[in-house]
Scaffold this motif. Structure first.
Motif, PDB file in Angstrom:
ATOM      1  N   ALA A 237       0.834  -1.204   0.000  1.00 36.82           N
ATOM      2  CA  ALA A 237       0.000   0.000   0.000  1.00 36.82           C
ATOM      3  C   ALA A 237       0.867   1.252   0.000  1.00 36.82           C
ATOM      4  CB  ALA A 237      -0.907   0.005   1.231  1.00 36.82           C
ATOM      5  N   TRP A 238       0.263   2.361  -0.412  1.00 33.38           N
ATOM      6  CA  TRP A 238       0.941   3.644  -0.292  1.00 33.38           C
ATOM      7  C   TRP A 238       0.846   4.125   1.151  1.00 33.38           C
ATOM      8  CZ3 TRP A 238       3.986   5.213  -4.029  1.00 33.38           C
ATOM      9  CH2 TRP A 238       3.735   4.816  -5.344  1.00 33.38           C
ATOM     10  N   HIS A 239       1.965   4.647   1.647  1.00 35.08           N
ATOM     11  CA  HIS A 239       2.009   5.152   3.014  1.00 35.08           C
ATOM     12  C   HIS A 239       2.974   6.333   3.045  1.00 35.08           C
ATOM     13  CE1 HIS A 239       0.963   4.538   7.240  1.00 35.08           C
ATOM     14  NE2 HIS A 239       2.203   4.859   7.538  1.00 35.08           N
ATOM     15  N   THR A 240       2.820   7.184   4.029  1.00 36.00           N
ATOM     16  CA  THR A 240       3.657   8.376   4.136  1.00 36.00           C
ATOM     17  C   THR A 240       4.665   8.222   5.268  1.00 36.00           C
ATOM     18  OG1 THR A 240       1.898   9.787   3.264  1.00 36.00           O
ATOM     19  CG2 THR A 240       3.671  10.877   4.462  1.00 36.00           C
ATOM     20  N   PHE A 241       5.928   8.435   4.940  1.00 38.92           N
ATOM     21  CA  PHE A 241       7.020   8.365   5.907  1.00 38.92           C
ATOM     22  C   PHE A 241       7.731   9.716   5.922  1.00 38.92           C
ATOM     23  CE2 PHE A 241       6.276   4.142   4.294  1.00 38.92           C
ATOM     24  CZ  PHE A 241       6.348   3.322   5.402  1.00 38.92           C
ATOM     25  N   ASP A 242       7.647  10.418   7.058  1.00 35.78           N
ATOM     26  CA  ASP A 242       8.290  11.734   7.184  1.00 35.78           C
ATOM     27  C   ASP A 242       7.929  12.643   6.024  1.00 35.78           C
ATOM     28  OD1 ASP A 242       9.519  10.936   9.553  1.00 35.78           O
ATOM     29  OD2 ASP A 242      11.291  10.178   8.512  1.00 35.78           O
ATOM     30  N   GLY A 243       6.663  12.628   5.638  1.00 36.46           N
ATOM     31  CA  GLY A 243       6.199  13.507   4.585  1.00 36.46           C
ATOM     32  C   GLY A 243       6.401  13.000   3.172  1.00 36.46           C
ATOM     33  N   THR A 244       7.018  11.847   3.024  1.00 40.00           N
ATOM     34  CA  THR A 244       7.266  11.289   1.696  1.00 40.00           C
ATOM     35  C   THR A 244       6.372  10.087   1.464  1.00 40.00           C
ATOM     36  OG1 THR A 244       9.569  12.005   1.753  1.00 40.00           O
ATOM     37  CG2 THR A 244       9.003  10.288   0.160  1.00 40.00           C
ATOM     38  N   ARG A 245       5.626  10.103   0.366  1.00 36.46           N
ATOM     39  CA  ARG A 245       4.727   9.003   0.033  1.00 36.46           C
ATOM     40  C   ARG A 245       5.516   7.874  -0.621  1.00 36.46           C
ATOM     41  NH1 ARG A 245       0.940   8.115  -4.448  1.00 36.46           N
ATOM     42  NH2 ARG A 245      -0.937   7.052  -3.713  1.00 36.46           N
ATOM     43  N   SER A 246       5.317   6.653  -0.130  1.00 34.42           N
ATOM     44  CA  SER A 246       6.073   5.519  -0.632  1.00 34.42           C
ATOM     45  C   SER A 246       5.243   4.255  -0.490  1.00 34.42           C
ATOM     46  CB  SER A 246       7.383   5.365   0.149  1.00 34.42           C
ATOM     47  OG  SER A 246       8.102   4.220  -0.271  1.00 34.42           O
ATOM     48  N   LEU A 247       5.568   3.249  -1.268  1.00 29.64           N
ATOM     49  CA  LEU A 247       4.972   1.936  -1.070  1.00 29.64           C
ATOM     50  C   LEU A 247       5.497   1.326   0.221  1.00 29.64           C
ATOM     51  CD1 LEU A 247       5.092   0.490  -4.687  1.00 29.64           C
ATOM     52  CD2 LEU A 247       3.057   1.214  -3.421  1.00 29.64           C
ATOM     53  N   ALA A 248       4.669   0.476   0.842  1.00 28.88           N
ATOM     54  CA  ALA A 248       5.055  -0.116   2.122  1.00 28.88           C
ATOM     55  C   ALA A 248       4.326  -1.437   2.318  1.00 28.88           C
ATOM     56  CB  ALA A 248       4.712   0.840   3.263  1.00 28.88           C
ATOM     57  N   THR A 249       4.884  -2.256   3.204  1.00 23.69           N
ATOM     58  CA  THR A 249       4.225  -3.480   3.636  1.00 23.69           C
ATOM     59  C   THR A 249       4.210  -3.504   5.161  1.00 23.69           C
ATOM     60  OG1 THR A 249       6.296  -4.757   3.631  1.00 23.69           O
ATOM     61  CG2 THR A 249       4.983  -4.778   1.598  1.00 23.69           C
TER      62      THR A 249
END
Length: 209
Positions: free
Chosen positions: A8-20
């Motif tokens: 899924a797409w998720h936001t890490f420290d303001g950056t949108r990225s794919l994640a599991t």
């Protein structure tokens, strides 16, 4: 883009990225149960970022060829079913084993992807997917030899490394030759260069003939 529900797409420290969702490895960014899938460290992650239709689904059985130290295959095991991870080099294979200790669906195999007969007694047949990321000459041959494990409606998702095939030739010529060789066992459905994440790499999605 079609991708597994577990990616899924998720936001890490303001950056949108794919994640599991899973236990983090090697200091990657996390947010609660989510772990960032860095496309610069993962050819499969870059393939998802590029929007290719891989056909991968939650719970799929997977053979991963060229697992290295387990970064990408650990993400696969977060959403997939039984995941067989083949790695030839002993040093990264030790790291892979450590990663597998926290993932009961991940099965590391210290084997050579060029000789699938050496692990045929372990890997189940009729798998849903083969993910290939091997740094060797004869990458099409590796995919063709391992087709024996793939269900007729399965998918091959490969990252072809031009410089591993031939450092003296231009990548487009190398890719054309590899794709032609793949047609012995597969119908190629989609391809995409993986720049800017990985130079001189081609993502390939194919289905068995």
């Amino acid at each position: 883009m079609s991708r597994p529900d577990g990616v899924a797409w998720h936001t890490f420290d303001g950056t949108r990225s794919l994640a599991t969702r899973g236990k983090p490895v090697y200091g990657e960014q996390t947010d609660g149960e989510w772990r960032r899938w860095d496309p610069h460290r993962s050819k499969l992650g870059a393939t998802f970022e590029k929007g290719l239709e891989t056909g991968l689904r939650n719970g799929d059985s997977v053979l991963y060829l060229g697992a290295a130290n387990g970064t990408t295959v650990s993400h696969v095991a977060d959403f997939a079913g039984p995941t067989y991870a083949v790695e030839f080099a002993p040093r990264p294979a030790r790291d892979l084993v450590a990663v597998a200790r926290t993932r009961d669906r991940l099965f590391p195999l210290l084997k050579d992807a060029r000789t699938p007969e050496t692990y045929a007694h372990v890997v189940e047949s009729e798998l849903d997917a083969i993910v290939q990321d091997v740094a060797t000459r004869g990458q099409a041959r590796v995919a063709n030899e391992n087709r024996r494990f793939l269900a007729d409606d399965g998918r091959l998702i490969a990252a072809i490394k031009a410089r591993s095939e031939d450092v003296t030739r231009e990548p487009p010529a190398v890719f054309e030759e590899v794709l032609e060789s793949l047609t012995a066992e597969y119908e190629v459905l989609e391809t995409e260069r993986l720049e800017p994440y990985h130079d001189d790499h081609l993502a390939v999605v194919a289905r068995p003939l």
